[in-house]
Design a protein around this motif. Structure first.
Motif, PDB file in Angstrom:
ATOM      1  N   GLN A 193      40.452  46.706  33.540  1.00  0.00           N
ATOM      2  CA  GLN A 193      39.469  45.943  34.310  1.00  0.00           C
ATOM      3  C   GLN A 193      39.354  46.489  35.734  1.00  0.00           C
ATOM      4  OE1 GLN A 193      41.473  42.078  33.079  1.00  0.00           O
ATOM      5  NE2 GLN A 193      39.394  41.375  33.378  1.00  0.00           N
TER       6      GLN A 193
ATOM      7  N   ILE B 114      44.325  44.501  31.947  1.00  0.00           N
ATOM      8  CA  ILE B 114      44.044  44.186  33.354  1.00  0.00           C
ATOM      9  C   ILE B 114      43.827  45.467  34.152  1.00  0.00           C
ATOM     10  CG2 ILE B 114      44.956  43.119  35.457  1.00  0.00           C
ATOM     11  CD1 ILE B 114      46.483  41.157  33.702  1.00  0.00           C
TER      12      ILE B 114
ATOM     13  N   MET C 205      43.098  34.712  36.278  1.00  0.00           N
ATOM     14  CA  MET C 205      42.261  35.618  37.051  1.00  0.00           C
ATOM     15  C   MET C 205      40.932  34.955  37.411  1.00  0.00           C
ATOM     16  SD  MET C 205      41.322  39.569  36.167  1.00  0.00           S
ATOM     17  CE  MET C 205      43.018  39.869  35.679  1.00  0.00           C
TER      18      MET C 205
ATOM     19  N   MET D 109      42.345  41.300  41.579  1.00  0.00           N
ATOM     20  CA  MET D 109      42.812  41.733  40.261  1.00  0.00           C
ATOM     21  C   MET D 109      44.133  42.492  40.361  1.00  0.00           C
ATOM     22  SD  MET D 109      39.073  42.828  38.842  1.00  0.00           S
ATOM     23  CE  MET D 109      39.446  43.215  37.156  1.00  0.00           C
TER      24      MET D 109
END
Length: 441
Positions: free
Chosen positions: A378, A375, A187, A417
């Motif tokens: 995030q 993730i 990432m 993302m």
């Protein structure tokens, strides 16, 4: 009353308590205790909360939590993180967008030192953001860079959030940390690729530093390089023995905390104030996480006792005829929705008693799902209108950066993302290969 109705009532009551502004652990623990007493009376109800507390106190890997938090605060309070940014500033300033690229590198290293996204946000906003704006970088791009980079703190080991997930999901912390390495670095590389492409298409977004700023003696450059590499040395001293199997995870965390303390002493920065602030902050954060884990364990025990997970699995797979992948995608979407008004630990504690056993029942790997959860968290952190990171940035950013700038800055990074999340979902080996390789070896 049916078990399904009791489970629904518990979940809705918990959400209602959270909407009143109560602390997360207080709301969840209160519902767990009251539900246990109503369902099983004085004897059984008391036993559930007591058993959860004993399970928490006997969980040996929990000792890693204060060690890593202490390590991060020592490196931050002693300004070793400042040296890191100076190194990136000098060595990357001659590249278009170089300071933004260096900021992503700084965030990766801060993540490896602390394990909390808030720490990366604070350091990025106070150290990197003023320098980037002063050097003529586009305010929207650099605001997005700091928010996206700071979110890596909950994915790159030693992630405190993954410790919490490990406790609730009953999975090894070491495997979860190793599973987060490749996705976290992937990432970060995707963020850097985006910055490079944008600055090549529009050089005004990330101008090269002036010749005057780059005219630094080689000896000074080498000194800054040595100072910046110090956190990497601490991280290697901590993680290499663990990966090689020479130490346990708890022993490695103690080595990391000791190495950070020794580095601050040798650099002459371990003052009484630094030590007191580090210990005080470590105690506060550790106690907060312990209360949250305790509440989650008690709530999960009641849910398990009701058989709510099997009932919900039957609802999705038999009555609604959904495939396991469709259920998984629905879970991830619910995280993004909850992320608009809750932080990562609150989201995990609220849905873990329901989601984690359901994921296992559907046949998915819980280590892999831990990375998916992280993730997705995030992404949720930075999703308007109420993403947690958006308001943290608003609180820390200078007045010239408006809330509109913050919202606009994050869109391309959220898309990056989402792409990373899809890659990990389609290719689970991105998360599972490293822990499988290390532990098999």
């Amino acid at each position: 009353m049916s078990y399904e109705m009791i489970a629904t009532l518990m979940f809705s009551s918990m959400m209602l308590m959270l909407l009143t502004g109560q602390r997360v652990f207080g709301a969840i623990g209160f519902i767990a205790v009251v539900s246990a007493l109503l369902l099983w009376g004085d004897k059984g109800g008391y036993d559930i909360g007591f058993a959860a507390a004993m399970k928490l106190m006997k969980w040996y890997p929990l000792l890693t939590l204060p060690m890593f938090i202490f390590m991060g605060y020592v490196l931050s309070e002693s300004r070793i993180a400042d040296d890191l940014y100076k190194m990136f500033h000098v060595w990357m300033g001659g590249v278009r967008g170089g300071l933004a690229i260096g900021t992503i590198g700084l965030m990766v290293l801060i993540s490896a030192m602390n394990g909390l996204s808030v720490a990366g946000m604070a350091i990025g906003s106070t150290i990197a953001l003023p320098e980037l704006l002063k050097r003529g970088y586009d305010k929207r791009m650099v605001t997005g860079v700091i928010q996206a980079g700071s979110s890596l703190g909950i994915l790159v080991p030693p992630s405190v959030v993954l410790v919490l997930y490990a406790m609730i999901a009953r999975q090894p912390v070491g495997q979860l940390w190793l599973a987060g390495v490749i996705p976290g670095l992937m990432m970060a590389a995707m963020f850097i690729a985006y910055i490079v492409i944008r600055c090549r298409m529009n050089p005004e977004l990330g101008p090269v530093l002036s010749a005057e700023d780059r005219d630094i003696p080689r000896a000074e450059k080498l000194r800054l390089l040595r100072a910046g590499i110090l956190p990497l040395v601490i991280f290697a001293v901590m993680m290499v023995p663990f990966v090689r199997g020479w130490t346990s995870l708890v022993e490695s965390s103690a080595i990391g905390a000791g190495a950070a303390f020794l580095a601050a002493v040798l650099k002459g920065r371990m003052t009484r104030e630094v030590f007191e602030n580090s210990v005080r902050n470590t105690l506060g954060i550790t106690c907060m996480f312990m209360w949250i884990i305790l509440a989650a364990l008690a709530f999960g025990a009641v849910f398990d006792g009701l058989g709510a997970v099997k009932a919900i699995e039957s609802l999705f797979t038999e009555k609604m005829n959904l495939s396991p992948w469709m259920i998984l995608i629905m879970m991830q979407l619910s995280f993004i929705i909850m992320g608009t008004f809750l932080d990562d630990t609150a989201m995990l504690v609220i849905v873990a008693p329901l989601y984690v056993p359901l994921v296992g029942a559907l046949g998915f790997d819980l280590i892999w799902y831990g990375i998916l959860y992280t993730i997705t968290t995030q992404i949720a952190y930075m999703t308007p209108p109420f993403g947690y990171n958006l308001f943290l940035m608003r609180a820390m950013a200078p007045p010239e950066i408006t809330l509109r700038d913050i919202y606009a800055s994050i869109t391309p990074f959220v898309l990056v993302m989402v792409l990373a999340l899809i890659l990990v979902m389609v290719f689970p080996q991105i998360a599972t290969w490293l822990p499988d390789y290390i532990y098999d070896k």
